[in-house]
Design an enzyme around this catalytic site. Structure first.
Site, short mmCIF file in Angstrom:
data_model
loop_
_atom_site.label_atom_id
_atom_site.label_comp_id
_atom_site.label_asym_id
_atom_site.label_seq_id
_atom_site.Cartn_x
_atom_site.Cartn_y
_atom_site.Cartn_z
N LYS A 44 66.59 49.64 18.13
CA LYS A 44 67.16 50.63 19.06
C LYS A 44 67.97 51.72 18.36
CE LYS A 44 65.51 49.97 22.09
NZ LYS A 44 63.99 50.02 22.16
N GLY A 46 66.40 54.28 16.90
CA GLY A 46 65.54 55.46 16.80
C GLY A 46 64.36 55.21 15.86
N THR A 47 64.06 53.94 15.68
CA THR A 47 62.95 53.52 14.81
C THR A 47 61.66 54.29 15.08
OG1 THR A 47 63.83 51.32 15.32
CG2 THR A 47 61.82 51.40 13.97
N HIS A 99 62.67 45.47 10.99
CA HIS A 99 64.05 45.35 11.46
C HIS A 99 64.75 44.20 10.74
CE1 HIS A 99 63.25 48.08 14.73
NE2 HIS A 99 62.49 47.25 15.40
N ARG A 121 72.26 54.22 13.47
CA ARG A 121 72.71 54.90 14.69
C ARG A 121 74.04 54.31 15.13
NH1 ARG A 121 69.47 54.95 20.56
NH2 ARG A 121 70.53 56.79 21.37
N SER A 129 71.35 51.19 24.46
CA SER A 129 69.90 51.33 24.44
C SER A 129 69.23 49.95 24.52
CB SER A 129 69.48 52.06 23.15
OG SER A 129 68.10 52.25 23.11
N TYR A 184 70.70 58.77 13.03
CA TYR A 184 70.14 59.32 14.27
C TYR A 184 70.89 60.58 14.70
CZ TYR A 184 68.67 59.27 19.22
OH TYR A 184 68.18 59.60 20.46
N SER A 218 57.03 65.44 17.44
CA SER A 218 57.92 64.27 17.40
C SER A 218 59.12 64.46 18.32
CB SER A 218 58.41 64.02 15.97
OG SER A 218 59.16 65.13 15.52
N GLY A 249 67.79 59.34 24.90
CA GLY A 249 67.84 60.02 23.61
C GLY A 249 69.08 60.89 23.44
N1 LIG Z 1 61.77 61.69 19.71
C1 LIG Z 1 62.94 61.14 19.97
N2 LIG Z 1 64.07 61.90 19.92
C2 LIG Z 1 65.28 61.34 20.17
N3 LIG Z 1 65.48 60.05 20.50
C3 LIG Z 1 64.39 59.26 20.57
C4 LIG Z 1 63.09 59.75 20.30
N4 LIG Z 1 62.22 58.74 20.42
C5 LIG Z 1 62.94 57.66 20.76
N5 LIG Z 1 64.25 57.97 20.86
C6 LIG Z 1 65.35 57.09 21.26
O1 LIG Z 1 65.46 56.01 20.37
C7 LIG Z 1 65.90 54.84 21.09
C8 LIG Z 1 64.93 53.71 20.86
O2 LIG Z 1 65.05 53.29 19.53
P1 LIG Z 1 63.94 52.38 18.83
O3 LIG Z 1 62.78 53.25 18.54
O4 LIG Z 1 64.65 51.90 17.60
O5 LIG Z 1 63.61 51.30 19.78
C9 LIG Z 1 65.98 55.24 22.55
O6 LIG Z 1 67.34 55.60 22.78
P2 LIG Z 1 68.03 55.56 24.22
O7 LIG Z 1 67.75 54.24 24.83
O8 LIG Z 1 69.49 55.78 23.94
O9 LIG Z 1 67.44 56.70 24.99
C10 LIG Z 1 65.04 56.44 22.61
O10 LIG Z 1 65.28 57.31 23.67
C1 LIG Z 2 57.41 43.40 20.06
C2 LIG Z 2 58.85 43.11 19.93
C3 LIG Z 2 59.75 44.26 19.70
C4 LIG Z 2 60.69 44.15 18.70
C5 LIG Z 2 61.57 45.20 18.47
C6 LIG Z 2 61.49 46.34 19.22
O1 LIG Z 2 62.40 47.30 18.98
S1 LIG Z 2 62.12 48.73 18.51
O2 LIG Z 2 61.54 49.49 19.60
O3 LIG Z 2 61.21 48.66 17.34
O4 LIG Z 2 63.43 49.22 18.09
C7 LIG Z 2 60.55 46.47 20.21
C8 LIG Z 2 59.67 45.43 20.45
#
Ligand SMILES: Nc1ncnc2c1ncn2[C@@H]1O[C@H](COP(=O)(O)O)[C@@H](OP(=O)(O)O)[C@H]1O
Ligand SMILES: CCc1ccc(OS(=O)(=O)O)cc1
Length: 285
Positions: A44, A46-47, A99, A121, A129, A184, A218, A249
């Protein structure tokens, strides 16, 4: 409360496509190649944004790849069973996501020249998130309330363990020349500048129109509309219909959810756990 999730060496993992045997094998046997590119984050952070950006850089701004292949196949999670299999069988340089905390990471990495980007982040936003995302999934225990998840998060009782331990562990690598630490908040504030840093680190030179295409494709809106990147393919599989990867985001969204007391608890914990690290690593503080 459901007790879903699996435990391995004191760390909680999703109850889907993960197993202690594979986690052990990944650590002991996965062989990195020097040409691989690695993205490591606490979930969470911004992966997926970083993965999308790197995919676009590698394809010189051409959106064909990101629009035709699911994001978890473009850059598989090394620690998931399916990701591990995909990566083992893939020839040539690989884009790898993880992760994993440093102590569970494949030992071959530490003897390699693999370029790794570690993305951080604000943990308060990671917490919010995660709260909204995990409760729309079926592979991890669900908290009954934000208060309950707050307790789990500060105790490190959430997927992939303690945010503080994860960050401390990986930041010990920050001075290596094959490691780039980004965050992030800065990427959000200066996306073009951050993409420039990634290009330089990866040794990729983009023409101005290629760089513009990376930024366009992106962006939050573009990713939200891309079925290969927004996790909509997982609905009905492990995500509920209301599940949403691209939620807001917005850096600082935690202010809409944490109570004053919770924010103070967080501040105190942050000071206790992170005070000895250079504070410029945490620009949101
Ligand atoms: N293109 C982008 N720009 C900014 N934030 C982004 C993004 N794509 C994903 N995110 C944010 O990254 C978080 C998810 O992280 P991950 O990819 O590690 O699961 C979410 O945050 P929020 O839940 O605060 O909106 C999502 O909205
Ligand atoms: C499929 C399980 C999983 C694990 C971790 C996730 O987080 S993230 O979106 O890569 O940050 C989502 C799904």
């Amino acid at each position: 409360m459901s007790e879903k999730g699996i435990w391995f060496e004191g760390i909680l993992f999703p109850d889907l496509d993960f197993s202690p045997d594979i986690l052990k094998e990944v650590k002991e046997e996965f062989t990195f190649k020097d040409e691989d590119v690695l993205i490591v984050t606490f979930p969470k952070s911004g992966t997926n944004w970083l993965i999308e950006t790197v995919c676009l850089i590698l394809s010189k701004g051409d959106p064909n790849w990101i629009q035709s292949v699911p994001i978890w196949e473009r850059s598989p999670w090394i620690e998931s069973s399916s990701g591990y299999t995909m990566l083992k069988n893939k020839e040539g340089p690989r884009l790898v996501t993880s992760h994993l905390p440093i102590q569970l990471f494949p030992s071959s990495f530490f003897k390699s020249k693999v370029k790794m980007i570690y993305f951080i982040r604000n943990p308060r936003d990671v917490f919010v998130s995660g709260y909204f995302f995990w409760r729309s999934t079926n592979f991890v225990r669900r908290p009954e309330s934000l208060e309950e998840y707050f307790e789990w998060f500060i105790q490190g009782n959430v997927l992939y363990g303690s945010w503080f331990d994860h960050i401390r562990g990986w930041l010990s690598m920050r001075d290596k020349e094959n490691v780039l630490v980004l965050n992030y908040e800065e990427m959000k504030q200066d996306t073009r500048g951050t993409v420039g840093k990634i290009c330089q680190f990866l040794g990729k030179k983009l023409e101005p129109e290629e760089l513009n295409s990376v930024l366009e494709n992106s962006s939050f809106q573009a990713m939200k509309g891309n079925a290969m990147s927004n996790y909509s393919l997982l609905k009905g599989v492990c995500l509920e219909d209301n599940g949403c990867l691209l939620r807001k985001g917005s850096p600082g969204d935690w202010k809409n959810y944490l109570t004053v007391a919770q924010a103070e608890t967080f501040d105190k914990l942050f000071r206790e756990k992170m005070a000895d690290l250079p504070q410029e690593l945490f620009p949101w503080q």
